[in-house]
Design a protein around this motif. Structure first.
Motif, PDB file in Angstrom:
ATOM      1  N   ILE A 302      86.028  38.218  71.700  1.00  0.00           N
ATOM      2  CA  ILE A 302      85.137  37.059  71.613  1.00  0.00           C
ATOM      3  C   ILE A 302      85.768  35.909  72.390  1.00  0.00           C
ATOM      4  O   ILE A 302      86.878  35.466  72.074  1.00  0.00           O
ATOM      5  N   LYS A 303      85.083  35.433  73.389  1.00  0.00           N
ATOM      6  CA  LYS A 303      85.593  34.337  74.204  1.00  0.00           C
ATOM      7  C   LYS A 303      85.409  33.004  73.480  1.00  0.00           C
ATOM      8  O   LYS A 303      84.423  32.806  72.774  1.00  0.00           O
ATOM      9  N   PRO A 304      86.339  32.075  73.650  1.00  0.00           N
ATOM     10  CA  PRO A 304      86.179  30.738  73.057  1.00  0.00           C
ATOM     11  C   PRO A 304      84.902  30.076  73.577  1.00  0.00           C
ATOM     12  O   PRO A 304      84.547  30.210  74.751  1.00  0.00           O
ATOM     13  N   GLY A 305      84.231  29.366  72.679  1.00  0.00           N
ATOM     14  CA  GLY A 305      83.026  28.672  73.110  1.00  0.00           C
ATOM     15  C   GLY A 305      82.194  28.211  71.938  1.00  0.00           C
ATOM     16  O   GLY A 305      82.614  28.275  70.773  1.00  0.00           O
ATOM     17  N   VAL A 306      81.018  27.736  72.259  1.00  0.00           N
ATOM     18  CA  VAL A 306      80.068  27.243  71.256  1.00  0.00           C
ATOM     19  C   VAL A 306      78.711  27.865  71.552  1.00  0.00           C
ATOM     20  O   VAL A 306      78.296  27.948  72.716  1.00  0.00           O
ATOM     21  N   THR A 307      78.026  28.322  70.524  1.00  0.00           N
ATOM     22  CA  THR A 307      76.675  28.835  70.687  1.00  0.00           C
ATOM     23  C   THR A 307      75.710  28.028  69.827  1.00  0.00           C
ATOM     24  O   THR A 307      76.014  27.721  68.665  1.00  0.00           O
ATOM     25  N   CYS A 308      74.571  27.712  70.404  1.00  0.00           N
ATOM     26  CA  CYS A 308      73.504  27.021  69.679  1.00  0.00           C
ATOM     27  C   CYS A 308      72.388  27.985  69.295  1.00  0.00           C
ATOM     28  O   CYS A 308      71.307  27.543  68.876  1.00  0.00           O
ATOM     29  N   GLU A 309      72.656  29.292  69.422  1.00  0.00           N
ATOM     30  CA  GLU A 309      71.647  30.283  69.055  1.00  0.00           C
ATOM     31  C   GLU A 309      71.443  30.284  67.535  1.00  0.00           C
ATOM     32  O   GLU A 309      72.378  30.085  66.767  1.00  0.00           O
ATOM     33  N   MET A 310      70.216  30.508  67.113  1.00  0.00           N
ATOM     34  CA  MET A 310      69.872  30.493  65.692  1.00  0.00           C
ATOM     35  C   MET A 310      70.347  31.788  65.029  1.00  0.00           C
ATOM     36  O   MET A 310      70.011  32.886  65.474  1.00  0.00           O
ATOM     37  N   THR A 311      71.140  31.642  63.985  1.00  0.00           N
ATOM     38  CA  THR A 311      71.738  32.785  63.307  1.00  0.00           C
ATOM     39  C   THR A 311      71.799  32.511  61.806  1.00  0.00           C
ATOM     40  O   THR A 311      71.542  31.402  61.345  1.00  0.00           O
ATOM     41  N   SER A 312      72.171  33.542  61.030  1.00  0.00           N
ATOM     42  CA  SER A 312      72.120  33.427  59.574  1.00  0.00           C
ATOM     43  C   SER A 312      73.154  34.344  58.938  1.00  0.00           C
ATOM     44  O   SER A 312      73.595  35.334  59.534  1.00  0.00           O
ATOM     45  N   THR A 313      73.506  34.031  57.699  1.00  0.00           N
ATOM     46  CA  THR A 313      74.355  34.935  56.919  1.00  0.00           C
ATOM     47  C   THR A 313      73.710  36.312  56.773  1.00  0.00           C
ATOM     48  O   THR A 313      74.398  37.307  56.587  1.00  0.00           O
ATOM     49  N   LEU A 314      72.386  36.370  56.861  1.00  0.00           N
ATOM     50  CA  LEU A 314      71.677  37.648  56.808  1.00  0.00           C
ATOM     51  C   LEU A 314      72.116  38.586  57.928  1.00  0.00           C
ATOM     52  O   LEU A 314      72.012  39.812  57.804  1.00  0.00           O
TER      53      LEU A 314
END
Length: 465
Positions: A302-314
Motif C-alpha cells: 500500500i503506497k502512502p497517500g490519501v483517498t477520498c473514495e467512499m468506503t465503509s466498515t462493511l
C-alpha cells in the motif's frame, strides 16, 4: 498465502478499532497515516457500538442481524446470531489463527453462547461489553489512586475481564489492562509466526470510551488531560504491535487496518472527543455521527497517500476475503471489495452509504442516503450523546423532511447549507436517491431484535467469579 499483483498477499492481518476516535498526540498512529493510505470518506453503519461492530465483522447492516436498537448490555440475553459469518470464520478455513482482544460488545448469552470463541475466534482476552457498564466510581482509572470519573451504570455487576470463556479478573484492573492486551497480542503474533501460521488479530480497544483510564506509562503525559492520556496509551499499544511485526519479520506481509466503531460522545465535553468540523456526533446520522477515521498500512504493497473514495466498515470483510483468497459467505452482503483502492489507489465500488438511526424501524426506514457527493436526509434527529454543542440540531427531536434535505458533501462536509431545489440537476439527483432508497429497503429483510434486557449475563458472571 495468495498473490496480489504478483506479490505475496499477507501473512497476518491486524484490525484495530477504537471507541469514539478523535485526534490527539499519537505518534504511532501518525506513522501509520504517513506511511499508509488514509481515508477521508469512511463510514460506520451506526453511531453506537454493538450495531456498528456487528456490521464490521459480518459485512452486513445491523438490521440483517437483529443487533438493534441501541447496544447490548450485561443483562441482554441476545447477541450476534451464530449463523452470521464473521471475518474470523471466513479466514479459519484457510488455516488462520484468530484472536480478539479488548471490547467485544456483541453479546454473552446463556453459558457464554455469544462470546467470540463461538464466533470463529480461537482466543479472547477482554471485556464482553462496554467497560462503563458496571459501577466504576470506586475503581482506579489513573495511578496512584485516582478514581474513575462518574458513576457509570451502578445497576450492573462489576465489569469482568475474560480469557476465552472464563472470568480471569473481576473487577477489571484498568491500570494493567493495556499491558495485558499488548503482551497477549505480542505472544499471539510471535507464536503464529513461529508456527508459520497466518493470523488475524482483531483489537477493538476500550480507548477512548468513557470513563477514560491509563496506566503508569501514559498517565499525566499528554497535554489533553485524561482523554489525551487514554489515547496516548492506546497509541503506545499500536507502537508495540508494529514493533512485534518488525521483530518477527512479518511487517511487510501484514495488513494493519485502523478505524473506529463510532464517533465522539460530545456530551462528555473534554472527556468525549471532538468531531472536528463535522456536524453533531454520537447517536446521530449527521456526518459527525457516522464518518470515521481509517488507515490502511501495508509496507511495500500500500503506497502512502490519501483517498477520498467512499468506503465503509462493511467493506472490510469482502476485502480481506479477496486478499486471502477466502470464500465469501453465501448471504446478501452489503460490503464491497476495496482491494483496488488499497493496492492501486483506484476507484471505489461503493456508490452509496445508508444511514440508519440508533433505533431503526420499518415505519421510518433509512434516515439518510449518500449517493456520490450528495447526501439526502429524509429524517434528522439529535441525541442526548451530542446535546452539549451550540448547534440545536444536535439535540432536536425527530424532524421529517419532504422533500429531503440535500447537502453537497464535497463543497459542504459540515452539512450547513442545504442545496436549493432550484439548482440545476438537483431534481434528477433527488429522484436517483429516492430510487436507490426504495431498492435498498425492498431488499432488506429486517430481523427481529434480540436485545431484551434479562439477567443471563449477570448470572453467568456471578457463577464464574
Amino acid at each position: 498465502n495468495r498473490m496480489v499483483s504478483g506479490r505475496v498477499a499477507f501473512f497476518g492481518i491486524i484490525l484495530l478499532c477504537t471507541c469514539s476516535a478523535s485526534p490527539s498526540l499519537t505518534p504511532n498512529l501518525n506513522r501509520l497515516a504517513a506511511e499508509g493510505l488514509r481515508f477521508t470518506d469512511f463510514y460506520s453503519t451506526c453511531p453506537v457500538c454493538s450495531p456498528s461492530r456487528a456490521s464490521l465483522l459480518t459485512g452486513r447492516y445491523q438490521t440483517r442481524s437483529g443487533i438493534y436498537p441501541g447496544v447490548l448490555y450485561p443483562g441482554s440475553i441476545g447477541g450476534l446470531p451464530l449463523n452470521d459469518t464473521t471475518i474470523a470464520e471466513v479466514l479459519k478455513p484457510l488455516g488462520y489463527a484468530t484472536a480478539v482482544i479488548g471490547k467485544w460488545h456483541l453479546g454473552v448469552g446463556h453459558n457464554g453462547m455469544f462470546l467470540p470463541t463461538k464466533q470463529g475466534f480461537d482466543h479472547f482476552l477482554g471485556i464482553p461489553y462496554s467497560h462503563d457498564m458496571g459501577p466504576c466510581k470506586n475503581l482506579t482509572c489513573f495511578p496512584p489512586d485516582i478514581k474513575c470519573y462518574g458513576l457509570c451504570d451502578i445497576s450492573n455487576v462489576v465489569v469482568p475481564l475474560m480469557e476465552n470463556e472464563v472470568i480471569k479478573q473481576q473487577p477489571v484492573n484498568f491500570l494493567d489492562l493495556e499491558r495485558s492486551y499488548s503482551d497477549f497480542a505480542a505472544n499471539f503474533i510471535t507464536t503464529s509466526v513461529e508456527k508459520k501460521q497466518p493470523f488475524f488479530l482483531y483489537y477493538p480497544s476500550h480507548h477512548t470510551h468513557y470513563p477514560q483510564y491509563a496506566g503508569i506509562g501514559a498517565a499525566g503525559r499528554s497535554l489533553r488531560g485524561p482523554y489525551g492520556d487514554s489515547l496516548l496509551e492506546f497509541d503506545t499499544s499500536v507502537g508495540h504491535l508494529v514493533e512485534t511485526l518488525e521483530r518477527t519479520g512479518v511487517i511487510n506481509n501484514t495488513l494493519v487496518f485502523f478505524t473506529s466503531d463510532n464517533v465522539p460522545e460530545l456530551m462528555r465535553r473534554s472527556r468525549g472527543g471532538i468531531a472536528g468540523p463535522l456536524k453533531c456526533g454520537k447517536s446521530t446520522t449527521y456526518e459527525g455521527g457516522m464518518r470515521e477515521p481509517a488507515i490502511a498500512y501495508w509496507p511495500g504493497t500500500i503506497k502512502p497517500g490519501v483517498t477520498c473514495e467512499m468506503t465503509s466498515t462493511l467493506d472490510i470483510l469482502p476485502t480481506l476475503a479477496r486478499l486471502a483468497g477466502a470464500e465469501l459467505p453465501q448471504v446478501m452482503l452489503d460490503g464491497v471489495d476495496m482491494t483496488d483502492i488499497l493496492v492501486k489507489q483506484g476507484k471505489s465500488k461503493r456508490e452509496t452509504v445508508m444511514f440508519y438511526p440508533v433505533n431503526p424501524s420499518e415505519d421510518y426506514g433509512l434516515f439518510a442516503v449518500r449517493l456520490g457527493k450528495y447526501k439526502a436526509h429524509f429524517y434528522t434527529q439529535g441525541a442526548f450523546h451530542s446535546s452539549t454543542t451550540p448547534d440545536k440540531d444536535c439535540s432536536a427531536l425527530r424532524k421529517t423532511h419532504d422533500p429531503p434535505l440535500i447537502f453537497d458533501l464535497e463543497a459542504d462536509p459540515c452539512e450547513l447549507y442545504p442545496v436549493s431545489e432550484d439548482e440545476s440537476d438537483i431534481q434528477s439527483v433527488l429522484q436517483q436517491v429516492k430510487t436507490v432508497k426504495e431498492q435498498f429497503e425492498s431488499s432488506m429483510v429486517v430481523q427481529t431484535t434480540k436485545n431484551p434486557k434479562l439477567d443471563c449475563c449477570q448470572e453467568f458472571c456471578k457463577r464464574n467469579l
